[in-house]
Design a protein around this motif. Structure first.
Motif, PDB file in Angstrom:
ATOM      1  N   TYR A 112       0.844  -1.194   0.000  1.00  0.00           N
ATOM      2  CA  TYR A 112       0.000   0.000   0.000  1.00  0.00           C
ATOM      3  C   TYR A 112       0.880   1.246   0.000  1.00  0.00           C
ATOM      4  O   TYR A 112       1.849   1.335   0.765  1.00  0.00           O
ATOM      5  CB  TYR A 112      -0.902   0.025   1.231  1.00  0.00           C
ATOM      6  N   SER A 113       0.517   2.218  -0.820  1.00  0.00           N
ATOM      7  CA  SER A 113       1.235   3.494  -0.845  1.00  0.00           C
ATOM      8  C   SER A 113       0.555   4.489   0.095  1.00  0.00           C
ATOM      9  O   SER A 113      -0.656   4.433   0.307  1.00  0.00           O
ATOM     10  CB  SER A 113       1.258   4.064  -2.265  1.00  0.00           C
ATOM     11  N   PHE A 114       1.350   5.391   0.646  1.00  0.00           N
ATOM     12  CA  PHE A 114       0.788   6.471   1.461  1.00  0.00           C
ATOM     13  C   PHE A 114       1.706   7.683   1.402  1.00  0.00           C
ATOM     14  O   PHE A 114       2.913   7.554   1.226  1.00  0.00           O
ATOM     15  CB  PHE A 114       0.573   6.026   2.914  1.00  0.00           C
ATOM     16  N   LYS A 115       1.096   8.842   1.539  1.00  0.00           N
ATOM     17  CA  LYS A 115       1.848  10.092   1.573  1.00  0.00           C
ATOM     18  C   LYS A 115       1.830  10.623   2.998  1.00  0.00           C
ATOM     19  O   LYS A 115       0.821  10.512   3.696  1.00  0.00           O
ATOM     20  CB  LYS A 115       1.245  11.121   0.622  1.00  0.00           C
ATOM     21  N   THR A 116       2.915  11.202   3.413  1.00  0.00           N
ATOM     22  CA  THR A 116       3.014  11.718   4.771  1.00  0.00           C
ATOM     23  C   THR A 116       3.890  12.963   4.806  1.00  0.00           C
ATOM     24  O   THR A 116       4.770  13.146   3.966  1.00  0.00           O
ATOM     25  CB  THR A 116       3.594  10.655   5.721  1.00  0.00           C
ATOM     26  N   GLY A 117       3.615  13.816   5.780  1.00  0.00           N
ATOM     27  CA  GLY A 117       4.545  14.879   6.092  1.00  0.00           C
ATOM     28  C   GLY A 117       5.654  14.330   6.975  1.00  0.00           C
ATOM     29  O   GLY A 117       5.645  13.150   7.365  1.00  0.00           O
ATOM     30  N   ALA A 118       6.632  15.162   7.298  1.00  0.00           N
ATOM     31  CA  ALA A 118       7.748  14.723   8.128  1.00  0.00           C
ATOM     32  C   ALA A 118       7.278  14.465   9.556  1.00  0.00           C
ATOM     33  O   ALA A 118       6.541  15.264  10.138  1.00  0.00           O
ATOM     34  CB  ALA A 118       8.854  15.775   8.115  1.00  0.00           C
ATOM     35  N   GLY A 119       7.688  13.311  10.103  1.00  0.00           N
ATOM     36  CA  GLY A 119       7.313  12.982  11.465  1.00  0.00           C
ATOM     37  C   GLY A 119       7.093  11.497  11.643  1.00  0.00           C
ATOM     38  O   GLY A 119       7.413  10.684  10.763  1.00  0.00           O
ATOM     39  N   SER A 120       6.497  11.127  12.760  1.00  0.00           N
ATOM     40  CA  SER A 120       6.324   9.716  13.104  1.00  0.00           C
ATOM     41  C   SER A 120       4.999   9.184  12.569  1.00  0.00           C
ATOM     42  O   SER A 120       3.930   9.739  12.831  1.00  0.00           O
ATOM     43  CB  SER A 120       6.361   9.547  14.627  1.00  0.00           C
ATOM     44  N   VAL A 121       5.075   8.079  11.803  1.00  0.00           N
ATOM     45  CA  VAL A 121       3.872   7.384  11.330  1.00  0.00           C
ATOM     46  C   VAL A 121       3.780   6.051  12.067  1.00  0.00           C
ATOM     47  O   VAL A 121       4.795   5.490  12.501  1.00  0.00           O
ATOM     48  CB  VAL A 121       3.913   7.146   9.807  1.00  0.00           C
ATOM     49  N   THR A 122       2.576   5.558  12.204  1.00  0.00           N
ATOM     50  CA  THR A 122       2.407   4.259  12.866  1.00  0.00           C
ATOM     51  C   THR A 122       1.239   3.512  12.228  1.00  0.00           C
ATOM     52  O   THR A 122       0.232   4.111  11.851  1.00  0.00           O
ATOM     53  CB  THR A 122       2.168   4.422  14.379  1.00  0.00           C
ATOM     54  N   PHE A 123       1.404   2.193  12.078  1.00  0.00           N
ATOM     55  CA  PHE A 123       0.352   1.342  11.543  1.00  0.00           C
ATOM     56  C   PHE A 123       0.271   0.072  12.380  1.00  0.00           C
ATOM     57  O   PHE A 123       1.296  -0.490  12.771  1.00  0.00           O
ATOM     58  CB  PHE A 123       0.630   0.947  10.092  1.00  0.00           C
ATOM     59  N   THR A 124      -0.947  -0.375  12.648  1.00  0.00           N
ATOM     60  CA  THR A 124      -1.184  -1.686  13.248  1.00  0.00           C
ATOM     61  C   THR A 124      -2.020  -2.496  12.275  1.00  0.00           C
ATOM     62  O   THR A 124      -3.071  -2.033  11.802  1.00  0.00           O
ATOM     63  CB  THR A 124      -1.928  -1.561  14.589  1.00  0.00           C
ATOM     64  N   VAL A 125      -1.555  -3.698  11.974  1.00  0.00           N
ATOM     65  CA  VAL A 125      -2.291  -4.600  11.089  1.00  0.00           C
ATOM     66  C   VAL A 125      -2.737  -5.803  11.916  1.00  0.00           C
ATOM     67  O   VAL A 125      -1.902  -6.517  12.481  1.00  0.00           O
ATOM     68  CB  VAL A 125      -1.445  -5.033   9.883  1.00  0.00           C
ATOM     69  N   ASN A 126      -4.041  -5.987  11.975  1.00  0.00           N
ATOM     70  CA  ASN A 126      -4.630  -7.076  12.754  1.00  0.00           C
ATOM     71  C   ASN A 126      -5.213  -8.135  11.828  1.00  0.00           C
ATOM     72  O   ASN A 126      -5.913  -7.783  10.866  1.00  0.00           O
ATOM     73  CB  ASN A 126      -5.746  -6.552  13.659  1.00  0.00           C
ATOM     74  N   PRO A 127      -4.989  -9.412  12.103  1.00  0.00           N
ATOM     75  CA  PRO A 127      -5.684 -10.457  11.356  1.00  0.00           C
ATOM     76  C   PRO A 127      -7.141 -10.527  11.803  1.00  0.00           C
ATOM     77  O   PRO A 127      -7.595  -9.704  12.618  1.00  0.00           O
ATOM     78  CB  PRO A 127      -4.922 -11.726  11.732  1.00  0.00           C
ATOM     79  N   SER A 128      -7.864 -11.505  11.300  1.00  0.00           N
ATOM     80  CA  SER A 128      -9.270 -11.650  11.681  1.00  0.00           C
ATOM     81  C   SER A 128      -9.423 -11.642  13.197  1.00  0.00           C
ATOM     82  O   SER A 128      -8.650 -12.283  13.906  1.00  0.00           O
ATOM     83  CB  SER A 128      -9.834 -12.955  11.127  1.00  0.00           C
ATOM     84  N   PRO A 129     -10.432 -10.947  13.724  1.00  0.00           N
ATOM     85  CA  PRO A 129     -10.664 -10.976  15.173  1.00  0.00           C
ATOM     86  C   PRO A 129     -11.289 -12.291  15.632  1.00  0.00           C
ATOM     87  O   PRO A 129     -11.403 -12.534  16.830  1.00  0.00           O
ATOM     88  CB  PRO A 129     -11.632  -9.807  15.390  1.00  0.00           C
TER      89      PRO A 129
END
Length: 556
Positions: A378-395
C-alpha cells in the motif's frame, strides 16, 4: 452423478492397481444389478462374495448395503456402459473400488478406506460439558463469507432429511437440529469462513443461497447430533465429493457444544475432504495429528488450538505432504479471490486516509493474504514525522500471522515489524515528507515442528494508524484526482484527469507490476481500449512533473 465426478471422487486410488480381480464385461455386470429391484444378491470383492441388498435403483444409481454388516455402504453408478462404485465397511476399516478398465471389463480392488471417506474423525476434545447447550431456541444467524459467488458451502444447523444417497445404504437419515446457541453457530461460521477466506467460495448459513447454486458447485454440511452416517464419530465426508452434484450425499459434523470452535474446526475438516484433502497424521500410524504448542493442521485434529492452518506436511514425521492450498484452489471449479493490492511498489494500492489527511481507519482498509507468495503493498503520503500502523488479522479464529515493512519508492527498507507475542504487528517510524509503501506479509513462527511456516499463514486483515497530515503541495486530494469509468470495465475505460495543459504519463500495470501500456497526453480525458486484456485487476498510474497517483480498476 457423472462419470467425471466419480473419477474425481476416487482419483487418489486409481493410480496403482496391482491387486485387482476381474468381474466380467461392464454391460453384463451392470445388467444383473439393474434388473434387481428388491431382495438380496451377492457382489464379489477381492476377498469373498458378500450378500448385498439394494435400497435404491434409479437414475441416481444403485445404493445398498451388506447383509449382516450394519455400517456397510454399497453403491454403483453406471454411465455410458461404464461401472464405477464403492463398497465401504467402516467397522472393518475395509473399502473396495469398482471400476471399468480400458477394455470394458469391470474390476475390483481393495483400497485404503481413508482415501475414500473420513471414517475416524473422533468426537472431541470438546469444550467443558457445563457449557454445552440444552434445549435452546435456535435463531439461525444469516451469514455469508463471499456473497454472490457461485460456489457455495451451506452450514445446515436446523435439521435435514437425507434419503437415497451414499449414507446408510441409501436409506433415510432424519437429522435433528444442532440445538446450538446463536453465538456458537456464529463462531462455527467464523472458523470455517476464515479457513476458506482466500478462495472464491461462499460459506453461508442461508438456505436460499445454497438452493440458488448449481448442484455441482455446492456442498451441504449438516451439523447435527444425529450421527447415523458414522456412529460415534465427530464427523464424516466422502473425499472429493464437492463437485459431484449429489445433494443426497452431504458431509456431516457431529461435534457440538461449547463456544462453537470445535464445531467450526470439524466443519473445515469435513468440507476439506469434500474438496479433495486427505488426513494429516504421523508416520507412526496416527491418523489425526493433534499438533504442537499453539498450532495444528486442519486436516488433523485442530480442536482448541490458537492457530489452525492448511498443511503440506512440513512438521516432523508427517505422513501426508499433499499441497492443501493448491488442491482446494485448482480441483473444485473455483480458485483464489482477486487480490486487492499488488505485490510490488509499482502495483501498490493506495492506503485510504481520512479527510483529515492523517487517520487510517480499519473500517476502510481491509485485505486478504491469499497464499505464501502474496504480499500486499500500500502506498501512502506523509509529512515529516512519526507514522504508525497496526495490522490485525481476523478478530475471529485467525489463520494469518502478520509481518510489516515500510520502504521508500526505491524499495529501500525504512522499518520492519514482526511480533512474536501476537499474530498482529505494529510498526512505527519517523519519516521525511514524501510517498512511502507499507508491505504486509503472512509469516511463520519458529520451525515447522515447534511452530509453523508461512505456507498457510493466510487470511483477512485490517490496517489502522496515522500519518502526518499534508495540507499543501501534491498531497492535497484536489490537486491530482484521477477518475476511471466504468469500473469494472469490459472493452474500454474512460480516464478523467484533473490536471490538464501539462504532460501526463499514463501507465497500466498488471498484478505482477509489469507495464502493459504507456500513454502520453496533455488532454483532460482519454479512452483506453482493453479488448486485448485478460480479465483481472489492473493499476493505472498517472504521473507528471508534480505528482503521481495510482488507481485500481477491474477488467471483466
Amino acid at each position: 452423478m457423472t462419470a467425471t465426478a466419480i473419477v474425481a471422487l476416487s482419483s487418489s486410488v486409481f493410480a496403482q492397481r496391482d491387486n485387482t480381480l476381474q468381474l466380467g464385461k461392464a454391460n453384463a455386470f451392470a445388467q444383473k444389478f439393474l434388473a434387481e429391484q428388491s431382495g438380496s444378491m451377492t457382489i464379489q470383492t477381492t476377498e469373498s462374495a458378500l450378500p448385498v441388498f439394494i435400497n435404491v435403483n434409479n437414475a441416481e444409481g444403485i445404493r445398498g448395503g451388506v447383509v449382516g454388516i450394519s455400517d456397510a455402504n454399497f453403491f454403483l453408478d453406471i454411465v455410458n456402459n461404464n461401472v464405477e462404485g464403492k463398497l465401504i465397511i467402516p467397522s472393518q476399516k475395509k473399502a473396495f473400488n469398482y471400476f471399468t478398465d480400458e477394455n470394458g471389463n469391470v474390476q475390483v480392488e481393495q483400497v485404503d478406506i481413508n482415501t475414500l471417506v473420513c471414517v475416524d474423525m473422533y468426537n472431541g476434545p470438546m469444550e467443558p460439558a457445563a457449557e454445552r447447550p440444552g434445549n435452546v431456541s435456535m435463531a439461525i444467524p444469516q451469514l455469508e463469507s463471499l456473497p454472490g459467488e457461485p460456489s457455495v458451502v451451506y452450514l445446515d444447523f436446523d435439521g435435514q432429511v437425507v434419503s437415497g444417497g451414499k449414507w446408510v445404504s441409501g436409506g433415510t437419515i432424519n437429522a435433528q437440529a444442532a440445538n446450538m446457541t446463536e453465538a456458537a453457530m456464529t463462531n462455527a461460521f467464523y472458523v470455517i469462513a476464515e479457513d476458506y477466506r482466500p478462495y472464491k467460495l461462499n460459506i453461508t448459513t442461508k438456505l436460499s443461497v445454497f438452493n440458488a447454486a448449481a448442484k455441482n458447485k455446492r456442498m451441504r454440511c449438516i451439523i447435527t447430533p444425529t450421527d447415523d452416517a458414522a456412529n460415534g464419530a465427530g464427523g464424516v465426508a466422502y473425499i472429493g465429493s464437492f463437485d459431484a452434484g449429489d445433494d443426497n450425499t452431504p458431509c456431516w459434523v457431529f461435534n457440538l457444544g461449547g463456544n462453537g470452535q470445535t464445531t467450526g474446526e470439524t466443519c473445515s475438516h469435513e468440507v476439506g475432504h469434500t474438496v479433495g484433502l486427505d488426513h494429516d497424521g504421523l508416520t507412526s500410524g496416527t491418523t489425526y495429528y493433534t499438533g504442537h504448542n499453539m498450532w495444528a493442521p486442519i486436516m488433523g485434529a485442530s480442536y482448541n488450538k490458537t492457530v489452525t492452518q492448511w498443511s503440506k506436511g512440513e512438521y516432523s514425521n508427517a505422513n501426508e505432504t499433499e499441497d492443501d492450498i493448491n488442491i482446494i484452489a485448482n480441483q473444485n471449479g473455483f480458485t483464489w479471490r482477486a487480490d486487492e493490492a499488488g505485490n510490488t511498489i509499482a502495483a501498490a494500492a493506495a492506503l485510504q486516509i481520512e479527510s483529515n489527511n492523517s487517520t487510517v481507519l480499519a473500517a476502510n482498509n481491509y485485505g486478504i493474504i491469499l497464499k505464501a507468495s502474496d504480499i500486499d503493498v500500500y502506498s501512502f503520503k506523509t509529512g515529516a514525522g512519526s507514522v504508525t500502523f497496526t495490522v490485525n488479522p481476523s478478530p475471529n479464529f485467525p489463520d494469518l500471522d502478520v509481518a510489516l515493512k515500510i520502504t521508500d519508492a526505491a524499495g529501500v527498507e525504512q522499518a520492519s515489524a514482526n511480533s512474536t507475542a501476537t499474530l498482529s504487528s505494529t510498526i512505527t517510524k519517523t519519516l521525511t515528507a514524501g510517498t512511502f509503501y507499507l508491505h504486509i506479509d503472512g509469516v511463520g513462527s519458529g520451525t515447522a515442528s515447534n511452530g509453523y511456516t508461512d505456507y498457510a499463514s493466510v487470511g483477512e486483515y485490517t490496517i489502522e494508524g496515522k500519518v502526518i497530515a499534508v495540507t499543501t503541495g501534491i498531497n492535497e486530494k484536489d490537486k491530482n484526482s484521477t477518475v476511471i469509468f466504468p469500473n469494472p470495465a469490459t472493452e474500454s475505460i474512460n480516464v478523467s484527469l484533473s490536471t490538464s495543459g501539462i504532460s501526463n504519463t499514463i501507465r497500466i500495470l498488471n498484478m505482477l507490476g509489469q507495464t502493459l501500456q504507456t500513454v502520453q497526453t496533455d488532454q483532460p480525458s482519454l479512452n483506453i481500449n482493453l479488448s486485448s486484456y485478460n480479465k483481472g485487476i489492473y493499476f493505472l498510474i498517472v504521473s507528471n512533473e508534480n505528482s503521481s497517483s495510482t488507481t485500481r480498476f477491474v477488467k471483466e
